[in-house]
Design a protein around this motif. Structure first.
Motif, mmCIF file in Angstrom:
data_model
loop_
_atom_site.group_PDB
_atom_site.id
_atom_site.type_symbol
_atom_site.label_atom_id
_atom_site.label_comp_id
_atom_site.label_asym_id
_atom_site.label_seq_id
_atom_site.Cartn_x
_atom_site.Cartn_y
_atom_site.Cartn_z
ATOM 1 N N ARG A 65 47.107 -18.141 -4.149
ATOM 2 C CA ARG A 65 46.134 -19.031 -4.794
ATOM 3 C C ARG A 65 46.445 -20.491 -4.504
ATOM 4 O O ARG A 65 45.530 -21.314 -4.333
ATOM 5 N N TYR A 86 43.607 -10.198 -5.485
ATOM 6 C CA TYR A 86 43.500 -9.958 -6.925
ATOM 7 C C TYR A 86 43.114 -8.516 -7.221
ATOM 8 O O TYR A 86 43.687 -7.863 -8.106
ATOM 9 N N GLU A 91 44.688 -7.417 -10.779
ATOM 10 C CA GLU A 91 44.013 -8.496 -11.500
ATOM 11 C C GLU A 91 42.516 -8.491 -11.179
ATOM 12 O O GLU A 91 41.976 -9.453 -10.610
ATOM 13 N N GLU A 93 39.886 -8.800 -13.064
ATOM 14 C CA GLU A 93 39.085 -9.824 -13.729
ATOM 15 C C GLU A 93 39.088 -11.121 -12.929
ATOM 16 O O GLU A 93 38.052 -11.795 -12.783
ATOM 17 N N GLU A 94 40.267 -11.484 -12.401
ATOM 18 C CA GLU A 94 40.370 -12.680 -11.564
ATOM 19 C C GLU A 94 39.545 -12.523 -10.296
ATOM 20 O O GLU A 94 38.918 -13.477 -9.823
ATOM 21 N N ALA A 95 39.554 -11.307 -9.731
ATOM 22 C CA ALA A 95 38.789 -11.047 -8.513
ATOM 23 C C ALA A 95 37.296 -11.260 -8.748
ATOM 24 O O ALA A 95 36.608 -11.932 -7.958
ATOM 25 N N SER A 97 35.879 -12.945 -11.199
ATOM 26 C CA SER A 97 35.632 -14.346 -11.537
ATOM 27 C C SER A 97 35.553 -15.199 -10.280
ATOM 28 O O SER A 97 34.674 -16.068 -10.150
ATOM 29 N N LEU A 98 36.461 -14.939 -9.346
ATOM 30 C CA LEU A 98 36.473 -15.704 -8.098
ATOM 31 C C LEU A 98 35.237 -15.384 -7.261
ATOM 32 O O LEU A 98 34.691 -16.265 -6.577
#
Length: 264
Positions: A65, A86, A91, A93-95, A97-98
């Protein structure tokens, strides 16, 4: 090359970092990163892109990141690499979101991006959201899903027990489903104990000449788990007669994470 004191450049380091990404050689990759930094080459966009990919594939998401955030204008390859990192390293949720941020920035996703997004949805149990993203490949981006995109969907639906939907997706494919897709489907049948549907599909596969060892192993295991020992032995006998062998300690079922043998 270093021993012979031959000068290196950005292209050299990109090649070495790419090799580190493919082989998971994290420590070597970090050393090359420091080498690039010491020579003022780390600001090069090509170096930045491959650093994102290398760190993401090695599971060093904080480093990935940081490299990603250091890019002035990350392209679809870097976005996809970070989203995939992610998704594949716990992860999701991060994936997702991104991915939303990527679309907001106006960057058009490609098939690799969608594979990572579908993996993230599968890990999060967001099957309906995964279906929405899968359908948007055609609806919003006017392109066709790849075999890997299809495999992700079949794997996701299979894990959720939505086997009829998974089968309908396979039957509606514009290309011939490969062993990874059928393996993911049969794996879903095994997970949820749907022997009837598995038998229906396996019979069709065997009659059409698909003699991949994966299918026989899955069917034999399903028969055994259902207490149908004679049928399980029949499958194993057929495997022996056809000299089909499964590499010990490895699964030949391609999943949404990898379309190659996965070491367990």
């Amino acid at each position: 090359m270093l021993t012979e004191k031959v000068e290196f450049d950005t292209v050299t380091l990109v090649s070495v970092l790419s090799a580190c990404a493919r082989s998971g050689a994290l420590e070597t990759g970090k050393w090359v990163h420091e080498l690039a930094r010491s020579h003022g080459l780390d600001a090069d966009a090509r170096i930045g892109n491959v650093l994102v990919d290398m760190y993401a594939k090695c599971g060093e998401l904080a480093y990935a990141r940081a490299a990603f955030d250091g890019l002035r204008a990350p392209g679809v390859v870097s976005w996809s690499a970070m989203i995939s990192g992610y998704a594949n390293h716990g992860e999701p949720e991060e994936a997702l979101s991104l991915f939303s941020l990527m679309k907001a920035k106006g960057v058009k996703p490609n098939s690799f991006t969608f594979t990572a997004v579908l993996v993230a949805c599968a890990y999060s149990g967001l099957v309906d959201e995964g279906l929405t993203h899968f359908n948007s490949i055609v609806r919003d981006y006017r392109t066709s899903p790849t075999l890997e995109n299809y495999a992700c969907m079949v794997d996701m639906l299979g894990r959720a027990g939505r086997l009829v939907e998974a089968y309908e997706i396979i039957r509606g494919m514009s290309m011939r489903p490969d062993k990874c897709i059928w393996g993911a489907f049969l794996g879903g049948c095994r997970l949820h104990g749907n022997l009837e549907l598995a038998e229906f599909v396996a019979k069709d596969l065997f009659q059409s000449g698909s003699h991949d060892v994966t299918f026989y192993v899955l069917m034999a295991n399903m028969y055994f788990e259902a207490g149908m020992v004679e049928d399980a032995e029949r499958m194993r006998k057929t495997m022996n007669e056809m000299e089909l062998k499964k590499t010990a300690g490895r699964s030949l079922v391609c999943t949404s994470r990898e379309r190659k043998s996965i070491t367990r």
